[in-house]
Design a protein around this motif. Structure first.
Motif, PDB file in Angstrom:
ATOM      1  N   LEU A  34      -5.121  -2.282 -15.711  1.00  0.00           N
ATOM      2  CA  LEU A  34      -4.890  -1.760 -14.361  1.00  0.00           C
ATOM      3  C   LEU A  34      -3.817  -2.552 -13.611  1.00  0.00           C
ATOM      4  O   LEU A  34      -2.891  -1.955 -13.037  1.00  0.00           O
ATOM      5  CB  LEU A  34      -6.193  -1.709 -13.561  1.00  0.00           C
ATOM      6  CG  LEU A  34      -6.082  -1.187 -12.138  1.00  0.00           C
ATOM      7  CD1 LEU A  34      -5.566   0.251 -12.125  1.00  0.00           C
ATOM      8  CD2 LEU A  34      -7.439  -1.268 -11.436  1.00  0.00           C
ATOM      9  N   PRO A  35      -3.856  -3.898 -13.600  1.00  0.00           N
ATOM     10  CA  PRO A  35      -2.797  -4.628 -12.901  1.00  0.00           C
ATOM     11  C   PRO A  35      -1.405  -4.359 -13.472  1.00  0.00           C
ATOM     12  O   PRO A  35      -0.435  -4.231 -12.717  1.00  0.00           O
ATOM     13  CB  PRO A  35      -3.180  -6.093 -13.081  1.00  0.00           C
ATOM     14  CG  PRO A  35      -4.606  -6.101 -13.422  1.00  0.00           C
ATOM     15  CD  PRO A  35      -4.913  -4.797 -14.068  1.00  0.00           C
ATOM     16  N   ILE A  36      -1.305  -4.242 -14.783  1.00  0.00           N
ATOM     17  CA  ILE A  36       0.002  -3.973 -15.397  1.00  0.00           C
ATOM     18  C   ILE A  36       0.494  -2.581 -15.008  1.00  0.00           C
ATOM     19  O   ILE A  36       1.666  -2.398 -14.652  1.00  0.00           O
ATOM     20  CB  ILE A  36      -0.070  -4.143 -16.926  1.00  0.00           C
ATOM     21  CG1 ILE A  36      -0.211  -5.624 -17.261  1.00  0.00           C
ATOM     22  CG2 ILE A  36       1.143  -3.536 -17.613  1.00  0.00           C
ATOM     23  CD1 ILE A  36      -0.506  -5.917 -18.714  1.00  0.00           C
ATOM     24  N   LEU A  37      -0.406  -1.603 -15.037  1.00  0.00           N
ATOM     25  CA  LEU A  37      -0.009  -0.245 -14.633  1.00  0.00           C
ATOM     26  C   LEU A  37       0.410  -0.201 -13.166  1.00  0.00           C
ATOM     27  O   LEU A  37       1.397   0.461 -12.819  1.00  0.00           O
ATOM     28  CB  LEU A  37      -1.147   0.739 -14.891  1.00  0.00           C
ATOM     29  CG  LEU A  37      -1.421   1.066 -16.355  1.00  0.00           C
ATOM     30  CD1 LEU A  37      -2.657   1.955 -16.480  1.00  0.00           C
ATOM     31  CD2 LEU A  37      -0.214   1.744 -16.978  1.00  0.00           C
ATOM     32  N   LEU A  38      -0.323  -0.881 -12.302  1.00  0.00           N
ATOM     33  CA  LEU A  38       0.055  -0.919 -10.875  1.00  0.00           C
ATOM     34  C   LEU A  38       1.422  -1.569 -10.690  1.00  0.00           C
ATOM     35  O   LEU A  38       2.256  -1.075  -9.923  1.00  0.00           O
ATOM     36  CB  LEU A  38      -1.007  -1.666 -10.063  1.00  0.00           C
ATOM     37  CG  LEU A  38      -2.299  -0.912  -9.803  1.00  0.00           C
ATOM     38  CD1 LEU A  38      -3.368  -1.855  -9.235  1.00  0.00           C
ATOM     39  CD2 LEU A  38      -2.068   0.244  -8.851  1.00  0.00           C
ATOM     40  N   GLY A  39       1.656  -2.665 -11.388  1.00  0.00           N
ATOM     41  CA  GLY A  39       2.953  -3.340 -11.292  1.00  0.00           C
ATOM     42  C   GLY A  39       4.094  -2.463 -11.783  1.00  0.00           C
ATOM     43  O   GLY A  39       5.136  -2.358 -11.128  1.00  0.00           O
ATOM     44  N   LEU A  40       3.895  -1.811 -12.927  1.00  0.00           N
ATOM     45  CA  LEU A  40       4.934  -0.938 -13.463  1.00  0.00           C
ATOM     46  C   LEU A  40       5.203   0.256 -12.558  1.00  0.00           C
ATOM     47  O   LEU A  40       6.365   0.628 -12.342  1.00  0.00           O
ATOM     48  CB  LEU A  40       4.559  -0.455 -14.866  1.00  0.00           C
ATOM     49  CG  LEU A  40       4.656  -1.490 -15.984  1.00  0.00           C
ATOM     50  CD1 LEU A  40       4.121  -0.925 -17.296  1.00  0.00           C
ATOM     51  CD2 LEU A  40       6.091  -1.955 -16.149  1.00  0.00           C
ATOM     52  N   CYS A  41       4.154   0.854 -12.029  1.00  0.00           N
ATOM     53  CA  CYS A  41       4.347   1.983 -11.103  1.00  0.00           C
ATOM     54  C   CYS A  41       5.120   1.537  -9.871  1.00  0.00           C
ATOM     55  O   CYS A  41       6.021   2.249  -9.403  1.00  0.00           O
ATOM     56  CB  CYS A  41       2.996   2.569 -10.691  1.00  0.00           C
ATOM     57  SG  CYS A  41       2.210   3.522 -11.995  1.00  0.00           S
TER      58      CYS A  41
END
Length: 151
Positions: A7-14
């Motif tokens: 989740l943190p990686i997806l939020l950062g990438l988005c």
């Protein structure tokens, strides 16, 4: 990579993708604000907000020695974040077990919650309490030792 970081990686990438698109359209200041917001959400949802996790067996052993509660949690859980933030400095006086990193911890939580991985689940003296009130958890902490005791 574990589930805790997904989740943190997806939020950062988005956040990065949306910010790049906004900069390309000529809006660098709103893009920067939005990126900071996304990165903040990523940080809050990451395991970094919590004290270092230990295994369930180590947490139970330490709890038996010092009487401190054991909190089973997982990254991205808003109830776990609320408990952690509301405990403040007292969060360091609790043993934390990340159920996504410790299969034994996940099994303990499932056994306590009818097969569900409901967190936070707090064990005090070997008894589980699911999503307890923060003041109750604080009340279960042993008195902190004072370095300068009156003689």
């Amino acid at each position: 990579m574990t589930r805790a970081w997904l989740l943190p990686i997806l939020l950062g990438l988005c956040g990065v993708l949306v910010a790049v698109g906004m900069v390309a359209k000529g809006s660098p200041v709103p893009a920067a604000v939005l990126l900071v917001g996304f990165l903040g959400l990523a940080g809050v949802n990451s395991p970094l907000l919590f004290p270092r996790s230990i295994t369930a067996s180590e947490a139970m052993r330490r709890s038996a020695e010092d009487g401190r509660p054991v909190v089973y949690w997982r990254a991205g859980c808003p109830f776990c974040m609320s408990l952690r933030v509301r405990l403040g400095r007292d969060a360091r006086r609790v043993h934390w077990v990340d159920i996504w990193r410790d299969p034994e911890g996940a099994a303990e939580v499932r056994a306590a919650n009818d097969g569900n991985e409901t967190v936070p689940t707090v064990f005090v003296a070997g008894r589980p309490h699911t999503n307890p009130d923060v003041e109750w958890v604080r009340g279960q902490l042993p008195p902190s030792s004072s370095r300068s005791r009156a003689r």
